[in-house]
Scaffold this motif. Structure first.
Motif, PDB file in Angstrom:
ATOM      1  N   GLY A  58       0.830  -1.196   0.000  1.00  0.00           N
ATOM      2  CA  GLY A  58       0.000   0.000   0.000  1.00  0.00           C
ATOM      3  C   GLY A  58       0.862   1.243   0.000  1.00  0.00           C
ATOM      4  N   LEU A  59       0.497   2.238  -0.818  1.00  0.00           N
ATOM      5  CA  LEU A  59       1.290   3.465  -0.965  1.00  0.00           C
ATOM      6  C   LEU A  59       0.426   4.685  -0.740  1.00  0.00           C
ATOM      7  CD1 LEU A  59       3.941   4.939  -2.012  1.00  0.00           C
ATOM      8  CD2 LEU A  59       2.802   4.944  -4.241  1.00  0.00           C
ATOM      9  N   VAL A  60       0.960   5.638   0.035  1.00  0.00           N
ATOM     10  CA  VAL A  60       0.306   6.932   0.246  1.00  0.00           C
ATOM     11  C   VAL A  60       1.345   8.013  -0.007  1.00  0.00           C
ATOM     12  CG1 VAL A  60      -0.879   8.440   1.883  1.00  0.00           C
ATOM     13  CG2 VAL A  60      -1.269   5.968   1.961  1.00  0.00           C
ATOM     14  N   ARG A  61       0.979   9.018  -0.785  1.00  0.00           N
ATOM     15  CA  ARG A  61       1.848  10.175  -1.005  1.00  0.00           C
ATOM     16  C   ARG A  61       1.291  11.367  -0.247  1.00  0.00           C
ATOM     17  NH1 ARG A  61       3.052  11.308  -7.152  1.00  0.00           N
ATOM     18  NH2 ARG A  61       4.708  12.572  -6.185  1.00  0.00           N
ATOM     19  N   LEU A  62       2.153  12.020   0.516  1.00  0.00           N
ATOM     20  CA  LEU A  62       1.758  13.172   1.325  1.00  0.00           C
ATOM     21  C   LEU A  62       2.458  14.417   0.828  1.00  0.00           C
ATOM     22  CD1 LEU A  62       2.149  11.605   4.910  1.00  0.00           C
ATOM     23  CD2 LEU A  62       0.093  11.625   3.472  1.00  0.00           C
ATOM     24  N   ASN A  63       1.813  15.587   1.058  1.00  0.00           N
ATOM     25  CA  ASN A  63       2.496  16.849   0.783  1.00  0.00           C
ATOM     26  C   ASN A  63       3.235  17.303   2.029  1.00  0.00           C
ATOM     27  OD1 ASN A  63       0.570  17.913   2.509  1.00  0.00           O
ATOM     28  ND2 ASN A  63      -0.613  18.916   0.894  1.00  0.00           N
ATOM     29  N   SER A  64       3.791  18.466   2.000  1.00  0.00           N
ATOM     30  CA  SER A  64       4.606  18.948   3.117  1.00  0.00           C
ATOM     31  C   SER A  64       3.797  19.156   4.391  1.00  0.00           C
ATOM     32  CB  SER A  64       5.305  20.251   2.730  1.00  0.00           C
ATOM     33  OG  SER A  64       4.352  21.246   2.375  1.00  0.00           O
ATOM     34  N   GLU A  65       2.477  19.302   4.273  1.00  0.00           N
ATOM     35  CA  GLU A  65       1.610  19.498   5.436  1.00  0.00           C
ATOM     36  C   GLU A  65       1.041  18.196   5.969  1.00  0.00           C
ATOM     37  OE1 GLU A  65       1.360  22.422   6.863  1.00  0.00           O
ATOM     38  OE2 GLU A  65       2.680  23.250   5.311  1.00  0.00           O
ATOM     39  N   GLY A  66       1.427  17.082   5.377  1.00  0.00           N
ATOM     40  CA  GLY A  66       0.909  15.797   5.824  1.00  0.00           C
ATOM     41  C   GLY A  66      -0.435  15.446   5.224  1.00  0.00           C
ATOM     42  N   GLU A  67      -0.859  16.176   4.184  1.00  0.00           N
ATOM     43  CA  GLU A  67      -2.135  15.886   3.536  1.00  0.00           C
ATOM     44  C   GLU A  67      -1.942  14.855   2.424  1.00  0.00           C
ATOM     45  OE1 GLU A  67      -4.032  20.370   4.128  1.00  0.00           O
ATOM     46  OE2 GLU A  67      -3.157  19.760   2.205  1.00  0.00           O
ATOM     47  N   VAL A  68      -2.942  14.028   2.247  1.00  0.00           N
ATOM     48  CA  VAL A  68      -2.847  12.920   1.300  1.00  0.00           C
ATOM     49  C   VAL A  68      -3.026  13.432  -0.124  1.00  0.00           C
ATOM     50  CG1 VAL A  68      -3.824  10.716   0.585  1.00  0.00           C
ATOM     51  CG2 VAL A  68      -3.716  11.305   3.019  1.00  0.00           C
ATOM     52  N   LEU A  69      -2.022  13.173  -0.955  1.00  0.00           N
ATOM     53  CA  LEU A  69      -2.113  13.493  -2.376  1.00  0.00           C
ATOM     54  C   LEU A  69      -2.633  12.321  -3.185  1.00  0.00           C
ATOM     55  CD1 LEU A  69       1.302  15.347  -2.838  1.00  0.00           C
ATOM     56  CD2 LEU A  69      -0.965  16.367  -2.491  1.00  0.00           C
ATOM     57  N   TYR A  70      -2.257  11.115  -2.750  1.00  0.00           N
ATOM     58  CA  TYR A  70      -2.696   9.910  -3.462  1.00  0.00           C
ATOM     59  C   TYR A  70      -2.595   8.727  -2.505  1.00  0.00           C
ATOM     60  CZ  TYR A  70      -2.586   5.818  -6.498  1.00  0.00           C
ATOM     61  OH  TYR A  70      -2.849   4.597  -7.059  1.00  0.00           O
ATOM     62  N   ALA A  71      -3.533   7.809  -2.633  1.00  0.00           N
ATOM     63  CA  ALA A  71      -3.511   6.563  -1.859  1.00  0.00           C
ATOM     64  C   ALA A  71      -3.852   5.416  -2.796  1.00  0.00           C
ATOM     65  CB  ALA A  71      -4.502   6.619  -0.701  1.00  0.00           C
ATOM     66  N   SER A  72      -3.031   4.397  -2.812  1.00  0.00           N
ATOM     67  CA  SER A  72      -3.264   3.250  -3.684  1.00  0.00           C
ATOM     68  C   SER A  72      -4.469   2.450  -3.187  1.00  0.00           C
ATOM     69  CB  SER A  72      -2.022   2.361  -3.716  1.00  0.00           C
ATOM     70  OG  SER A  72      -1.842   1.717  -2.469  1.00  0.00           O
ATOM     71  N   PRO A  73      -5.056   1.610  -4.040  1.00  0.00           N
ATOM     72  CA  PRO A  73      -6.208   0.808  -3.606  1.00  0.00           C
ATOM     73  C   PRO A  73      -5.908  -0.053  -2.377  1.00  0.00           C
ATOM     74  CG  PRO A  73      -6.033   0.773  -5.996  1.00  0.00           C
ATOM     75  CD  PRO A  73      -4.816   1.478  -5.494  1.00  0.00           C
ATOM     76  N   ASN A  74      -4.724  -0.654  -2.311  1.00  0.00           N
ATOM     77  CA  ASN A  74      -4.389  -1.472  -1.137  1.00  0.00           C
ATOM     78  C   ASN A  74      -4.315  -0.631   0.128  1.00  0.00           C
ATOM     79  OD1 ASN A  74      -4.284  -3.795  -2.632  1.00  0.00           O
ATOM     80  ND2 ASN A  74      -2.059  -3.897  -2.750  1.00  0.00           N
ATOM     81  N   ALA A  75      -3.785   0.579   0.010  1.00  0.00           N
ATOM     82  CA  ALA A  75      -3.713   1.466   1.170  1.00  0.00           C
ATOM     83  C   ALA A  75      -5.109   1.879   1.624  1.00  0.00           C
ATOM     84  CB  ALA A  75      -2.872   2.693   0.835  1.00  0.00           C
ATOM     85  N   LEU A  76      -5.981   2.196   0.672  1.00  0.00           N
ATOM     86  CA  LEU A  76      -7.353   2.571   1.022  1.00  0.00           C
ATOM     87  C   LEU A  76      -8.072   1.431   1.728  1.00  0.00           C
ATOM     88  CD1 LEU A  76      -8.423   4.490  -2.219  1.00  0.00           C
ATOM     89  CD2 LEU A  76      -7.912   5.480   0.028  1.00  0.00           C
ATOM     90  N   SER A  77      -7.847   0.202   1.251  1.00  0.00           N
ATOM     91  CA  SER A  77      -8.477  -0.958   1.900  1.00  0.00           C
ATOM     92  C   SER A  77      -7.971  -1.120   3.324  1.00  0.00           C
ATOM     93  CB  SER A  77      -8.190  -2.224   1.095  1.00  0.00           C
ATOM     94  OG  SER A  77      -8.774  -2.160  -0.193  1.00  0.00           O
ATOM     95  N   ALA A  78      -6.679  -0.943   3.530  1.00  0.00           N
ATOM     96  CA  ALA A  78      -6.116  -1.076   4.869  1.00  0.00           C
ATOM     97  C   ALA A  78      -6.711  -0.050   5.823  1.00  0.00           C
ATOM     98  CB  ALA A  78      -4.594  -0.935   4.814  1.00  0.00           C
ATOM     99  N   PHE A  79      -6.820   1.199   5.387  1.00  0.00           N
ATOM    100  CA  PHE A  79      -7.420   2.237   6.238  1.00  0.00           C
ATOM    101  C   PHE A  79      -8.913   2.003   6.448  1.00  0.00           C
ATOM    102  CE2 PHE A  79      -3.785   4.954   4.607  1.00  0.00           C
ATOM    103  CZ  PHE A  79      -3.100   4.917   5.804  1.00  0.00           C
TER     104      PHE A  79
END
Length: 483
Positions: free
Chosen positions: A174-195
């Motif tokens: 699972g992959l999540v990309r964050l910006n400098s403020e810790g906000e989610v730019l992108y979350a992979s399907p596996n990461a979304l399922s985990a959350f």
């Protein structure tokens, strides 16, 4: 890798450690880039030698064979030199054909403290050409950011997680990309399922991941102090989150540019089943230790009863028999006491034998003649299956040496042990009266020979020593330990 560096390069120990840290973390980059990575070290004769390679688990590999130790292809050397000199990522203009497929090549300088110490070749298999998905685009963009950090000397992080906290989760978990403020730019399907399994029901893209996760943590669960730093992408670290029976493992890698944090790559994996199995193993380990503890207590109770009965007996023969039985039971209890203090079925037999030897010392003290005990060598760690018979055998041998060899005039008993792998050789030597034929038919000797033949599957021999005394030699092959 260290051997190849010593033979081919001339870099400092600090640079070598930097390369080891890089190789320890570069599987993430290989998976994100869908590319093979090869670490090329410049040699003293102005060439390059491959000292490490990494294959992606997300795409087809370029190198089916191991190329570590080989020299760089002639056509790629110029690109490697350019990357070293300019400290810029250099891409080969045209794809290189291998005959069956094309390869896109890039040279990434490995910079530390402002100096280029090596070059990474990023080689992408172009055999399956198709329009990339949104997930693949984010993978490659994340890889590009991390490669840029390598070229600026900002990756790997010197203070990154080590030991069991290093390595996992993997990119595919699972992959999540964050910006400098810790906000989610992108979350992979596996990461979304985990959350989602953790309890996140709303959209998380565009929201602060820390603000989304924090309300879900139950007050009864312990919270890792590093969790906020990981969720905000501010530290190259790993943490675990547990809620509603679900356990997630998260690992952050900040993305920096000239020291300024631009965002982060966050890997996430559902480890609920893994944690459940770990808890089951911990419970089983605790149960086994408790069983050994109770067995030890019961055996000590039996030994105490035998001792009381021996004291009340008026028959010398009965008293000696009860004392011998008490000593053997106490020896077995000693092994179980050692097992109750470990998490596996393996004990430090030097410690166990030290306790058992004190039982023989009590026999010597009761006899009145001065007896000295000497230990030479070491036994090492042995399994529970070997520890009990070995302890009983050695206690019997030492006790027999005291009772039959040194009972009248006293002397010295030496226990010398040597071990080569699983082969153990033990010699019990006394300087007493020598082998007593009448003692060879006793119960103690019968116990020893039976245990050696049927349990340890070893050999034992008695011999008289020149100048007086007895030497008993025991040899056995110990059971293999699963460590």
């Amino acid at each position: 890798m260290s051997d190849l560096i010593d033979r081919n390069g001339a870099i400092s120990p600090a640079d070598v450690e930097w390369l080891h840290l890089l190789v320890g973390d570069w599987q993430v980059i290989s998976d994100l880039a869908f590319a093979d990575l090869v670490l090329w070290l410049p040699t003293q004769d102005d060439d390059f030698v491959a000292i490490a390679q990494c294959r992606p688990s997300t795409a087809a590999t370029v190198h089916h064979e191991d190329i570590v130790g080989s020299h760089a292809p002639r056509g790629f050397v110029a690109t490697l030199r350019e990357a070293m000199t300019t400290q810029q990522i250099c891409r080969v203009g045209e794809a290189r054909w291998t005959g069956a497929y094309a390869i896109r090549e890039e040279a990434i300088p490995v910079v530390r403290a402002g100096r280029t110490i090596a070059v990474i070749a990023r080689e992408t298999h172009l055999g399956a050409s198709r329009t990339p998905s949104r997930l693949e685009i984010n993978y490659v963009e994340s890889a590009d950011e991390l490669c840029g950090m390598i070229a600026r000397g900002e990756f790997p992080a010197a203070n990154a997680a080590t030991g069991r906290r290093r390595g996992a989760p993997r990119v595919g978990d699972g992959l999540v990309r964050l910006n400098s403020e810790g906000e989610v730019l992108y979350a992979s399907p596996n990461a979304l399922s985990a959350f989602h399994w953790l309890g996140v029901s709303d959209e998380i893209v565009g929201r602060s991941l820390a603000e989304v996760i924090t309300p879900l943590i139950e007050d009864s669960n312990p919270v890792d102090e590093s969790m906020p730093l990981v969720l905000m992408g501010r530290a190259a670290w790993r943490t675990d989150i547990e809620s509603r029976g679900v356990s997630l493992s998260l690992r952050a890698q900040p993305v920096t540019e000239h020291g300024t944090r631009m965002g982060a790559v966050l890997l996430v994996r559902d480890v609920s089943e893994l944690r459940r199995r770990e808890r089951e193993l911990m419970t089983k380990d605790a149960t086994i230790r408790e069983i050994h503890h109770r067995v030890k207590n019961n055996l000590q109770t039996v030994a105490a009863l035998l001792r009381l009965q021996a004291r009340r007996s008026t028959s010398t023969e009965v008293k000696e028999a009860l004392d011998g039985a008490m000593r053997r039971v106490a020896t077995i209890a000693t092994v179980h006491e050692a097992l109750s203090q470990t998490i596996d079925e393996v004990v430090d037999f030097d410690d166990v034998f030290g306790r058992a030897l004190r039982l023989a010392a009590d026999v010597a003290a009761f006899g009145g003649a001065p007896v000295t005990f000497v230990r030479e060598g070491a036994f090492g760690r042995v399994t529970a299956a070997d520890a009990t018979p070995l302890a009983v055998i050695l206690t019997e041998l030492v006790t027999n040496a005291v009772e039959h060899g040194l009972a009248r005039q006293g002397g010295t008993v030496t226990v010398a042990s040597s071990r080569e792998g699983r082969t153990l050789t033990v010699k019990v030597i006394d300087d007493g009266v020598g082998v007593d034929p009448s003692a060879m038919d006793g119960l103690g000797t019968q116990i020893v020979t039976t245990l050696v033949d049927t349990v340890l599957d070893g050999s034992i021999s008695w011999a008289s020593r020149t100048g007086g005394g007895t030497e008993v030699t025991l040899q056995t092959r110990l059971a293999e330990m699963n460590e």
